[in-house]
Design an enzyme around this catalytic site. Structure first.
Site, mmCIF file in Angstrom:
data_model
loop_
_atom_site.group_PDB
_atom_site.id
_atom_site.type_symbol
_atom_site.label_atom_id
_atom_site.label_comp_id
_atom_site.label_asym_id
_atom_site.label_seq_id
_atom_site.Cartn_x
_atom_site.Cartn_y
_atom_site.Cartn_z
ATOM 1 N N MET A 270 0.827 -1.175 0.000
ATOM 2 C CA MET A 270 0.000 0.000 0.000
ATOM 3 C C MET A 270 0.880 1.249 0.000
ATOM 4 O O MET A 270 1.478 1.552 -1.014
ATOM 5 C CB MET A 270 -0.996 -0.035 1.148
ATOM 6 C CG MET A 270 -1.975 -1.195 1.006
ATOM 7 S SD MET A 270 -3.500 -0.996 1.899
ATOM 8 C CE MET A 270 -4.400 -2.412 1.286
ATOM 9 N N CYS A 271 1.079 1.927 1.116
ATOM 10 C CA CYS A 271 1.847 3.175 1.132
ATOM 11 C C CYS A 271 2.670 3.241 2.405
ATOM 12 O O CYS A 271 2.528 2.423 3.310
ATOM 13 C CB CYS A 271 0.918 4.394 1.069
ATOM 14 S SG CYS A 271 -0.228 4.387 -0.329
ATOM 15 N N ARG A 272 3.535 4.232 2.476
ATOM 16 C CA ARG A 272 4.310 4.554 3.675
ATOM 17 C C ARG A 272 4.232 6.074 3.857
ATOM 18 O O ARG A 272 4.216 6.825 2.882
ATOM 19 C CB ARG A 272 5.768 4.144 3.538
ATOM 20 C CG ARG A 272 6.049 2.688 3.191
ATOM 21 C CD ARG A 272 5.981 1.759 4.416
ATOM 22 N NE ARG A 272 4.608 1.371 4.708
ATOM 23 C CZ ARG A 272 4.256 0.631 5.775
ATOM 24 N NH1 ARG A 272 5.159 0.236 6.640
ATOM 25 N NH2 ARG A 272 2.997 0.298 5.974
ATOM 26 N N ILE B 58 4.773 8.177 0.373
ATOM 27 C CA ILE B 58 5.157 7.432 -0.831
ATOM 28 C C ILE B 58 4.040 6.441 -1.124
ATOM 29 O O ILE B 58 3.527 5.777 -0.229
ATOM 30 C CB ILE B 58 6.519 6.732 -0.675
ATOM 31 C CG1 ILE B 58 6.597 5.917 0.619
ATOM 32 C CG2 ILE B 58 7.650 7.772 -0.718
ATOM 33 C CD1 ILE B 58 7.875 5.124 0.802
ATOM 34 N N ASN C 244 -2.715 5.566 4.636
ATOM 35 C CA ASN C 244 -2.212 4.276 4.191
ATOM 36 C C ASN C 244 -3.292 3.247 4.476
ATOM 37 O O ASN C 244 -3.841 3.211 5.575
ATOM 38 C CB ASN C 244 -0.919 3.894 4.924
ATOM 39 C CG ASN C 244 -0.447 2.495 4.573
ATOM 40 O OD1 ASN C 244 -0.609 2.043 3.444
ATOM 41 N ND2 ASN C 244 0.129 1.793 5.542
#
Length: 279
Positions: free
Chosen positions: A1-3, A89, A115
């Site tokens: 997924m995301c950070r 990100i 996220n």
């Protein structure tokens, strides 16, 4: 997924936050240790406040390429100083890789990043969008579940009561998700700020939410690590909230419990339980 990471404290060059830590967010864009995906290369964004300018809205820079080789991000990070930074990100969960889908999202002085995912978002997107206040709806630029969540929270009173607004947003997503047969609609860690306070939420409809950590108080870290030079550069009220730790310094990171939210305002740091509020 995301950070993502949220920084609040002593004004620092963005480079010191984004690039210098051993496991920096830039390193995580290629080598995430705790995320669903190892690589987060579907865009990035940073948002920061510059209070000395007299402007209370944050600056935003977003791009669709990966953070690890973006020359503009590197250039900006070597010249911009800020006391409050959001950085994200992205690893897309299905929506397009485009600039308007990159976090953080902004409206007025507020910023938001996320996220996780709304499971079944495409089934319920129209119904969720219809729940957004019509006076806010025209400001939605992208197509992500994350931005829809932000505008639902704004609709439900984010500017006056951030924890309550986020709880009402999650309650709405879960109600509509269940109407569409989605058993566990919400998976999230969320950060939101008005430029002076940072709120960070960790919640999942079922099971364990995505990872989230907060930094130990600086004065405690100085006692543990008196030789760590960087700890002498920052004030006692400096704090970080991150998707995964930026380094391996013993005692530096604490996991945010599931179903909870934290608040950072100056020297104040608090943890509270979190639960959806059905409307």
């Amino acid at each position: 997924m995301c950070r993502w990471l949220a920084y609040s404290g002593t004004p620092l060059l963005l480079e010191k936050i984004l690039y210098e830590p051993k496991h920096s967010l830039i390193d995580q864009s290629l080598h995430s240790r705790l995320g669903v995906e190892t690589t987060n290369g579907d865009g990035f964004g940073i948002g920061w406040y510059a209070p000395d300018t007299g402007v209370d809205t944050p600056a935003i820079m977003r791009d669709v390429g990966p953070a690890w080789n973006n020359r503009n991000l590197r250039e900006i990070s070597q010249h911009v100083v800020s006391p409050l930074l959001f950085a994200h990100i992205r690893a897309s969960t299905g929506t397009a890789v485009q600039q308007t889908n990159c976090h953080p999202f902004r409206r007025g002085r507020w910023m938001w990043m996320h996220n996780g995912a709304i499971s079944g978002f495409h089934q319920m997107r129209r119904q969720l969008s219809m729940a957004v206040d019509p006076t806010l709806y025209l400001d939605i630029e992208g197509t992500t579940d994350s931005e829809t969540m932000f505008f639902l929270a704004l609709t439900y009173g984010l500017e006056d009561d951030p924890p309550g607004a986020v709880a009402r947003m999650v309650g709405t997503v879960e109600r509509i998700g269940h109407e569409h047969g989605v058993a566990a609609p919400m998976q999230m860690t969320v950060a939101v700020t008005d430029g002076s306070t940072v709120w960070a939420f960790r919640y999942a409809s079922e099971g364990t939410a995505r990872t989230l950590f907060y930094s130990t108080r600086v004065e405690s870290l100085r006692a543990l690590h008196p030789d760590a030079a960087f700890l002498q550069e920052v004030s006692d009220d400096t704090r970080l909230v991150v998707s995964e730790p930026l380094g391996d310094l013993p005692g530096a990171w604490n996991e945010v419990p599931n179903d909870s939210y934290g608040l950072v305002r100056g020297s104040t740091g608090e943890l509270h339980p979190f639960a959806p509020q059905p409307l």
